[in-house]
Design an enzyme around this catalytic site. Structure first.
Site, PDB file in Angstrom:
ATOM      1  N   GLU A 135      42.540  44.301  27.730  1.00  0.00           N
ATOM      2  CA  GLU A 135      43.286  44.469  28.972  1.00  0.00           C
ATOM      3  C   GLU A 135      44.808  44.532  28.770  1.00  0.00           C
ATOM      4  O   GLU A 135      45.569  43.774  29.362  1.00  0.00           O
ATOM      5  CB  GLU A 135      42.925  43.345  29.953  1.00  0.00           C
ATOM      6  CG  GLU A 135      41.455  43.366  30.333  1.00  0.00           C
ATOM      7  CD  GLU A 135      41.041  42.217  31.233  1.00  0.00           C
ATOM      8  OE1 GLU A 135      41.891  41.395  31.602  1.00  0.00           O
ATOM      9  OE2 GLU A 135      39.841  42.136  31.559  1.00  0.00           O
ATOM     10  N   GLU A 244      30.940  45.126  29.512  1.00  0.00           N
ATOM     11  CA  GLU A 244      30.794  44.018  30.467  1.00  0.00           C
ATOM     12  C   GLU A 244      30.212  44.545  31.779  1.00  0.00           C
ATOM     13  O   GLU A 244      30.809  44.405  32.849  1.00  0.00           O
ATOM     14  CB  GLU A 244      32.148  43.336  30.700  1.00  0.00           C
ATOM     15  CG  GLU A 244      32.816  42.850  29.414  1.00  0.00           C
ATOM     16  CD  GLU A 244      34.158  42.166  29.651  1.00  0.00           C
ATOM     17  OE1 GLU A 244      34.392  41.668  30.775  1.00  0.00           O
ATOM     18  OE2 GLU A 244      34.975  42.120  28.705  1.00  0.00           O
TER      19      GLU A 244
END
Length: 623
Positions: A135, A244
């Site tokens: 991220e 995910e």
């Protein structure tokens, strides 16, 4: 089960996926429990494991120099016992790193990151799959700057710090699949994600795959999803992981619909290496009320029933993967000398190639689709002189002695030659910020977008660099973190310098750093904090003074101004020599010159004709 050579040998178990080349995985339940919960057994469903939190830096080293591997070890040992892949999640992230890191200096933070990676290497020397960075797209994590600064900042590419992280990981785990991971790139920040990963790839960073978390795809219709997945892969042409995945809804029918629409698109893509679901028990996942769980009240939800049936299909069993056997055989990275090069100037291109179990026979490099070089011995490096502006695609093909081939793409951009905009800037003297070198985006300047918001039309070659009116002239405005400008300067007087920058800002936090590049070496000359000179207005300019961190050497060099605090206006910067280096006039015995000058160490102060005499250590020397 029988213990053979330190590893367990056992019959295959009834995981949902029987495809030998790609996995259907999940996360640990809780903090690395025994994986048997609520009457259900992990290995009977999933054949890959990612710890949800147990391998994050803050979980392992929440207290400095005290390491807790308990949860991580449970998941790791479980994966090894049942012989399926374990992924380390994650080495660096602008979240869930230890709080004590924030109290360290930049240098100390770097040492802490190195020590953290070394600790992971010592504990898990043979990791096979790693989320190196998580991220890092601008705005995804507010504390990313703590890590970014420590690893060297954006630098020339804008992502130098991430390149550094991947280099550090590759040094420790050369055979691991190294992944960049980010959240729902199928719906948000798709272009930024592509830009980040493509830059890492093109710069030759040892990145092997990109990871799309795929959270919150509940409301993503199948056409939008398919279009985004195709767009990303078309741009990157690299292996992909779905890292995910979850569909968060209490509506059983709706969850099954999304699974049946999205999973086949991912799984059957030949570039998809595997899918990791993010939790499986209802009420025990990160989503609202844990509603992404697949087992509810002791029963499989329809999405899980569908998933079992799909994984038993021939399409699922035979789907191709970029990593046969779920392991990386080849490490192939194309590393150009620079991502942006000048036309008619030679540049080097290196193919870094390594095979895990096989032997390299040859390496071919294609430039703009044509074979440029065939190399049989390392280092696999060539020199290339571009003769046309524009993008130049690079493709490396590595052949092993068995005839197998492995490919990697890259690209460079060929720009016009660098040239000073209004002549070389003499120092001591004044640098007008709007007079940055001509050349092009990525070569002599970088802006965060292609729009000139200044509107002054002072220059027609400035692309998206924002030139505004200010302080009775022009200035650089609308600055954003990571933008930079370069200036060719000629230091006519070597010595120590002070600076005076004329700047403005309508808010706090603006600033920039000046670095100097000479003979391929770059050093930070000074960092300038821009004060708030007015309240939400940018027309009040003030002077900021300071000292340069090291003496300037005489001669031509390049200064780079990098924005590290946004929304500052930059007018001009005056450099004054406060302590000149000593100059020794030398009597000459050559008819070719009359007054050559050298410093006390015998270094030439300025260019002279070929024949001349200088004095060094009391002796005459003819040059």
């Amino acid at each position: 089960m029988t213990l053979v050579g330190g590893l367990f040998s056992m019959q295959a178990v009834a995981q949902l996926s029987t495809n030998p080349d790609k996995f259907l995985g999940n996360i640990t339940t809780g903090w690395g429990s025994d994986m048997n919960a609520n009457g259900f057994t992990f290995y009977k469903y999933w054949n890959q494991v990612t710890p949800e939190n147990a391998t994050k830096w803050s979980s392992v080293e929440g207290t400095r120099n005290s390491y807790n591997w308990t949860g991580a070890d449970k998941a790791y040992n479980y994966a090894k016992k049942w012989q399926f892949p374990f992924k380390f999640h994650t080495l660096i992230w602008g979240s869930q790193f230890p709080g004590w890191v924030k109290n360290l200096s930049v240098e100390e933070r770097y040492k802490a990151i190195v020590k953290w990676m070394d600790a992971v290497k010592k504990h898990y020397p043979n990791l096979e799959m790693i989320d190196v960075a998580n991220e890092a797209v601008e705005g995804h994590q507010a504390d990313t700057h703590y890590i970014k600064e420590a690893l060297g900042g954006g630098g020339v590419t804008g992502y130098d710090w991430l390149i550094k992280a991947f280099e550090m990981a590759a040094e420790r785990w050369p055979d691991a699949i190294l992944i960049y991971n980010d959240f729902n790139t199928f719906q948000w920040n798709t272009d930024q994600f592509i830009d980040l990963v493509k830059t890492l790839r093109n710069a030759g960073a040892p990145i092997d795959a990109y990871g799309c978390q795929s959270h919150e795809l509940t409301d993503c219709d199948v056409n939008t999803f398919k279009s985004a997945m195709t767009k990303i892969q078309s741009a990157l042409k690299m292996p992909m992981y779905i890292t995910e995945y979850d569909i968060a809804t209490s509506d059983n029918t709706y969850q099954k619909q999304r699974y049946s629409e999205q999973i086949p698109l991912m799984w059957e893509a030949s570039y998809c290496a595997g899918i990791t679901l993010w939790g499986w028990f209802y009420g025990q996942t990160w989503t609202t009320d844990g509603n992404s769980g697949l087992i509810r009240d002791g029963q499989e939800r329809p999405a899980l029933t569908w998933l079992r049936e799909y994984m038993a299909s021939d399409k699922a069993k035979s789907a191709k993967s970029p990593f046969p056997g779920m392991k990386k055989e080849a490490s192939v990275y194309v590393k150009p000398q620079s991502l942006n090069v000048s036309i008619d100037e030679p540049t080097s291109i290196e193919v870094r190639a390594r095979l895990r179990t096989k032997t390299i026979d040859r390496v071919e490099l294609y430039i703009k689709g044509k074979l440029f070089a065939t190399m049989t011995e390392a280092p696999y490096t060539v020199e290339y002189t571009p003769d046309k502006k524009g993008a130049a695609s690079l493709r490396a093909v590595v052949y092993d002695t068995e005839g197998n081939k492995y490919e990697r793409l890259s690209s460079i951009t060929v720009l016009g030659a660098r040239s000073p905009y209004k002549g070389v800037i003499a120092l001591p003297g004044t640098l007008q910020f709007e007079n940055f070198d001509a050349g092009g985006e990525g070569l002599t300047w970088h802006d965060s977008d292609a729009t000139d918001e200044g509107g002054t039309k002072y220059r027609t070659d400035n692309g998206g660099v924002d030139i505004v009116t200010g302080n009775s002239g022009y200035a650089i405005g609308y600055t954003a973190n990571g933008e930079w400008l370069e200036y060719t300067v000629d230091v006519t007087q070597a010595g120590k310098y002070e600076y005076q920058a004329v700047v403005a800002s309508g808010n706090s936090g603006a600033g920039f750093t000046v670095s100097v590049r000479k003979d391929e070496e770059t050093k930070t000359l000074c960092s300038v904090s821009i004060p708030q000179t007015d309240n939400s207005q940018w027309q009040t300019y003030k002077s900021v003074k300071g000292k340069c961190l090291f003496p300037l050497e005489q001669g031509q060099q390049v200064l780079r101004v990098t924005i590290d605090g946004p929304y500052g206006n930059l007018d001009k910067m005056t450099f004054t020599c406060t302590e000149p280096d000593a100059i020794v006039p030398v009597t000459t015995y050559s008819p070719y010159v009359s007054r050559p000058y050298y410093d006390l160490q015998g270094h030439r102060i300025k260019d002279m004709p070929t024949k001349r005499v200088y004095i060094l250590n009391g002796k005459k020397h003819l040059k």
